[in-house]
Design an enzyme around this catalytic site. Sequence first.
Site, short mmCIF file in Angstrom:
data_model
loop_
_atom_site.label_atom_id
_atom_site.label_comp_id
_atom_site.label_asym_id
_atom_site.label_seq_id
_atom_site.Cartn_x
_atom_site.Cartn_y
_atom_site.Cartn_z
N ASN A 47 16.59 2.11 6.06
CA ASN A 47 17.33 0.89 6.36
C ASN A 47 16.48 -0.17 7.01
OD1 ASN A 47 20.13 1.62 5.56
ND2 ASN A 47 19.84 3.22 7.10
N SER A 91 -35.53 -5.83 -12.29
CA SER A 91 -34.57 -6.51 -11.42
C SER A 91 -34.23 -7.90 -11.93
CB SER A 91 -35.15 -6.62 -10.00
OG SER A 91 -35.36 -5.34 -9.46
N ARG A 123 18.51 -5.22 7.05
CA ARG A 123 17.57 -4.85 8.12
C ARG A 123 16.14 -4.72 7.62
NH1 ARG A 123 20.47 0.31 10.25
NH2 ARG A 123 18.47 0.64 11.29
N LYS A 131 16.41 -3.51 -1.53
CA LYS A 131 15.96 -2.40 -0.69
C LYS A 131 15.44 -1.22 -1.51
CE LYS A 131 18.97 0.08 1.68
NZ LYS A 131 19.82 0.62 2.76
N ARG A 182 -14.22 0.28 -12.80
CA ARG A 182 -13.02 -0.32 -13.37
C ARG A 182 -12.62 0.42 -14.65
NH1 ARG A 182 -14.41 -6.36 -14.08
NH2 ARG A 182 -12.27 -6.40 -14.90
N TYR A 222 -24.22 -5.24 -12.53
CA TYR A 222 -22.97 -5.22 -13.27
C TYR A 222 -23.23 -4.68 -14.67
CZ TYR A 222 -18.93 -6.77 -15.96
OH TYR A 222 -17.84 -6.81 -16.78
N GLY A 224 32.09 -1.48 0.04
CA GLY A 224 32.07 -0.13 0.57
C GLY A 224 31.66 0.92 -0.45
N ASN A 249 -32.97 3.38 -16.15
CA ASN A 249 -33.05 2.83 -14.80
C ASN A 249 -32.71 1.35 -14.89
OD1 ASN A 249 -33.90 1.79 -12.26
ND2 ASN A 249 -35.18 3.59 -11.98
#
Length: 472
Positions: free
Chosen positions: A239, A421, A14, A21, A349, A382, A81, A393
């Site tokens: 189930n 930058s 199921r 399972k 990370r 990064y 069973g 900075n």
Amino acid sequence: MLDIVIMAAGKGTRMKSNRPKVLHTLAGRPLLQHVLTMATGLGAESLITVTGHGAAEVEATMRAAFPSAPLAFVRQEPQLGTGHAVQQAVPVLHDGPDATTLILNGDVPLIEAATARALIEACCGRRLALLTIELPDATGYGRVVREGGEPGQSGTTGAAVRAIVEHKDATPAQRAIREVYTGMMAVPTAALKRWLAALNKDNAQGEYYLTDIVAMAVADGVPVVAAQPTSETEVLGVNSPLQLADLERRFQRTQAEALMEAGVRLADPARFDVRGELVCGSDVEIDVNCVFEGSVHVGDGVRIGANCVVRNARIAAGAVLHPFVHIDGESLGVRVGEAALVGPFARLRPGADLGPEVHIGNFVEVKNAQLARGAKANHLAYLGDATVGERVNYGAGSITANYDGANKHRTVIGDDVHVGSNCVLVAPLTVGAGATIGAGSTLGKDAPPGQLTVARARQASISGWQRPQKKR
């Protein structure tokens, strides 16, 4: 002498999945791992898991999760069973006059240690002890038939247990009984071996029912007793995906309530997930849709914005995670220092180590890098395999180029450096304290301290230049 047998052989049709399972996850861990985690604290001589469908994968996963536990595996092939499943464990059960076997289910993940101990104590090596519970809707469960056959009798005050009747074999009167067998029991091992050998499959399913040993115990004069869990959630099995999702929310609500009782402020306990261990200090605030995985420690006064995912990290007092921060420490971990600000939309990370008052802004990624007090990387940057000094900075669009195609190299940036930058720092590289790196520079050599370093081509405009055209 205690052995624990965990039945985990079923395919779980199921679930509509190729995954076994018991390897479907609840709160980030396989269902079977939850059961084994609880069982390892019970002091058993052996933890015997009965596998079948996907046996090799199940066994390998559990061995990796419990490298030092007394694990044993037996296979049930084919599956005939519950009684047949336990029969496979008989050769590895320990003998002894007071030996006890505790039988659990690998798809019932939230059984508590206190309940398992109560079941073991009820058995005491001499009685057959069943874990039962009363349910308003007992459909599908085996019914507990007591002396006199009174429907709905309580497991705590009712008459002696005479038998368990599986739902498909039950009469209408028996189906009216609300007390059900949960699939867990503790049994004197010597008697269990004897009863298992006498099982037959003369029933509606054509299977060997473990529950048939109850009638055998009664016939042998062995007392049959019942113990009860503290809540229904403990004995709920999985189930289907629907049942798994329901159990997940029940588990998470319990986690949320425990944190709130300890003083944590959750914006909405229904939108909160712990898939590991979360330890919080005082005055912690957590907004909606946050997920915590692995081991996470959060200090006093931390604020965590909406939609953050945090795995294997330590967040120091006063730090703020703005919305949509993703932290994944994996095996190295991540540390966020006191009063640091992270995000929104930042990624930390493994090996990221932020000192006090560090600022990591939107769309900044940090990996295996240490940033000292007051360093800032506020936009689109990064920092990988780097050591960054105090009050640095680090400009928007700048990166450490740490990988040469074969090896990783480190960048060292001294205190009070200003990186303009859109710079590229090609490691291995050292930028001396107090240096300034002009915007748009690509550095392949060390930059001296206290000086302006610029490494970019002279700007030129070329008259008469024609942009290439596509051929028509």
